[in-house]
Scaffold this motif. Sequence first.
Motif, PDB file in Angstrom:
ATOM      1  N   GLU A  32       0.828  -1.217   0.000  1.00 38.73           N
ATOM      2  CA  GLU A  32       0.000   0.000   0.000  1.00 38.73           C
ATOM      3  C   GLU A  32       0.864   1.269   0.000  1.00 38.73           C
ATOM      4  O   GLU A  32       0.608   2.213   0.726  1.00 38.73           O
ATOM      5  N   LYS A  33       1.876   1.331  -0.833  1.00 37.27           N
ATOM      6  CA  LYS A  33       2.868   2.414  -0.816  1.00 37.27           C
ATOM      7  C   LYS A  33       2.278   3.782  -1.143  1.00 37.27           C
ATOM      8  O   LYS A  33       2.724   4.795  -0.610  1.00 37.27           O
ATOM      9  N   GLU A  34       1.297   3.844  -2.030  1.00 33.29           N
ATOM     10  CA  GLU A  34       0.728   5.139  -2.425  1.00 33.29           C
ATOM     11  C   GLU A  34       0.112   5.855  -1.220  1.00 33.29           C
ATOM     12  O   GLU A  34       0.287   7.056  -1.061  1.00 33.29           O
ATOM     13  N   ILE A  35      -0.565   5.129  -0.389  1.00 32.20           N
ATOM     14  CA  ILE A  35      -1.184   5.727   0.792  1.00 32.20           C
ATOM     15  C   ILE A  35      -0.111   6.244   1.749  1.00 32.20           C
ATOM     16  O   ILE A  35      -0.223   7.338   2.290  1.00 32.20           O
ATOM     17  N   TYR A  36       0.946   5.469   1.925  1.00 30.62           N
ATOM     18  CA  TYR A  36       2.026   5.912   2.812  1.00 30.62           C
ATOM     19  C   TYR A  36       2.658   7.210   2.294  1.00 30.62           C
ATOM     20  O   TYR A  36       2.964   8.117   3.061  1.00 30.62           O
ATOM     21  N   THR A  37       2.824   7.281   0.973  1.00 30.83           N
ATOM     22  CA  THR A  37       3.394   8.487   0.364  1.00 30.83           C
ATOM     23  C   THR A  37       2.460   9.676   0.562  1.00 30.83           C
ATOM     24  O   THR A  37       2.908  10.773   0.903  1.00 30.83           O
ATOM     25  N   ASP A  38       1.166   9.470   0.350  1.00 27.53           N
ATOM     26  CA  ASP A  38       0.191  10.548   0.540  1.00 27.53           C
ATOM     27  C   ASP A  38       0.193  11.050   1.981  1.00 27.53           C
ATOM     28  O   ASP A  38       0.120  12.261   2.231  1.00 27.53           O
ATOM     29  N   ILE A  39       0.287  10.124   2.923  1.00 26.31           N
ATOM     30  CA  ILE A  39       0.312  10.516   4.332  1.00 26.31           C
ATOM     31  C   ILE A  39       1.584  11.296   4.640  1.00 26.31           C
ATOM     32  O   ILE A  39       1.544  12.339   5.305  1.00 26.31           O
ATOM     33  N   LEU A  92      -5.553   9.598   5.877  1.00 22.36           N
ATOM     34  CA  LEU A  92      -5.771   8.717   7.025  1.00 22.36           C
ATOM     35  C   LEU A  92      -7.016   7.853   6.813  1.00 22.36           C
ATOM     36  O   LEU A  92      -7.012   6.668   7.139  1.00 22.36           O
ATOM     37  N   SER A  93      -8.050   8.424   6.241  1.00 20.13           N
ATOM     38  CA  SER A  93      -9.262   7.651   5.952  1.00 20.13           C
ATOM     39  C   SER A  93      -8.949   6.502   5.004  1.00 20.13           C
ATOM     40  O   SER A  93      -9.438   5.387   5.190  1.00 20.13           O
ATOM     41  N   ARG A  94      -8.132   6.773   3.995  1.00 18.99           N
ATOM     42  CA  ARG A  94      -7.754   5.708   3.051  1.00 18.99           C
ATOM     43  C   ARG A  94      -6.922   4.641   3.753  1.00 18.99           C
ATOM     44  O   ARG A  94      -7.053   3.454   3.460  1.00 18.99           O
ATOM     45  N   LEU A  95      -6.071   5.059   4.685  1.00 15.02           N
ATOM     46  CA  LEU A  95      -5.272   4.091   5.443  1.00 15.02           C
ATOM     47  C   LEU A  95      -6.177   3.183   6.265  1.00 15.02           C
ATOM     48  O   LEU A  95      -5.959   1.977   6.336  1.00 15.02           O
ATOM     49  N   LEU A  96      -7.203   3.756   6.867  1.00 12.91           N
ATOM     50  CA  LEU A  96      -8.110   2.952   7.689  1.00 12.91           C
ATOM     51  C   LEU A  96      -8.920   1.972   6.843  1.00 12.91           C
ATOM     52  O   LEU A  96      -9.287   0.898   7.315  1.00 12.91           O
ATOM     53  N   VAL A  97      -9.167   2.316   5.588  1.00 12.62           N
ATOM     54  CA  VAL A  97      -9.823   1.371   4.677  1.00 12.62           C
ATOM     55  C   VAL A  97      -8.892   0.184   4.431  1.00 12.62           C
ATOM     56  O   VAL A  97      -9.329  -0.967   4.398  1.00 12.62           O
ATOM     57  N   VAL A  98      -7.600   0.469   4.282  1.00 15.33           N
ATOM     58  CA  VAL A  98      -6.619  -0.602   4.089  1.00 15.33           C
ATOM     59  C   VAL A  98      -6.614  -1.526   5.302  1.00 15.33           C
ATOM     60  O   VAL A  98      -6.534  -2.750   5.170  1.00 15.33           O
ATOM     61  N   VAL A  99      -6.699  -0.951   6.487  1.00 18.76           N
ATOM     62  CA  VAL A  99      -6.675  -1.736   7.725  1.00 18.76           C
ATOM     63  C   VAL A  99      -7.797  -2.761   7.741  1.00 18.76           C
ATOM     64  O   VAL A  99      -7.627  -3.877   8.241  1.00 18.76           O
ATOM     65  N   GLU A 100      -8.932  -2.412   7.172  1.00 16.40           N
ATOM     66  CA  GLU A 100     -10.073  -3.332   7.137  1.00 16.40           C
ATOM     67  C   GLU A 100      -9.743  -4.630   6.395  1.00 16.40           C
ATOM     68  O   GLU A 100     -10.334  -5.666   6.655  1.00 16.40           O
ATOM     69  N   ARG A 101      -8.789  -4.554   5.480  1.00 13.70           N
ATOM     70  CA  ARG A 101      -8.420  -5.746   4.698  1.00 13.70           C
ATOM     71  C   ARG A 101      -7.500  -6.692   5.468  1.00 13.70           C
ATOM     72  O   ARG A 101      -7.188  -7.773   4.970  1.00 13.70           O
TER      73      ARG A 101
END
Length: 189
Positions: free
Chosen positions: A68-75, A102-111
């Motif tokens: 999930e690198k794109e989300i980490y970069t965005d954060i 952060l919202s997108r990161l939390l969506v990732v966490v659901e997986r």
Amino acid sequence: MKKGLRNTIIVIGVILLLFLPLIGTYNKLVSLDQTVTQAESNIDTNLQRRSDLIGNLVETVKGYAKQEKEIYTDIANARSKLAGAQNISQKSDANNQLSSALSRLLVVVERYPNLKSNQNFRDLSVALEGTENRIAIARQDYNKEVNSYNTSIKKFPNSIVASIFRFETKTYFKADEAAKKVPKVDFSK
């Protein structure tokens, strides 16, 4: 001689009567301005706390979700933008970008169910939730102080003193436009 002294005392008295309210109004405006500055500082403190927590949260999630690198970069970009923000408008924009990432990161966490059961992740999530509440309260307090300050500098005769000493209106901490839209909830999936 007595007449000249009496006239001098009267002139000094009239000058004092004119300047004492001016001094009082100026001091009140300075106090209100400092209260707004303090409230803005409280927002900054809470935004910094959240930024630090998000960094720890990201590191925890990275261990589980390496792809999930794109989300980490965005954060990381949003945190950097928040750290470099110079005024309340820039802070508000950067805060909104960070909230979105952060919202997108939390969506990732659901997986990743194992991640949600990780104690470190849960502790960070609770701390982050508390910080979000603190930020909301700090923003409300800031906007309340800005309202008080802006109202005071626009009222007569304060407006005259504010104009002379260049007290300018302050900007409110505003929510992102996307936050004003009602989210669509669909449980059919």
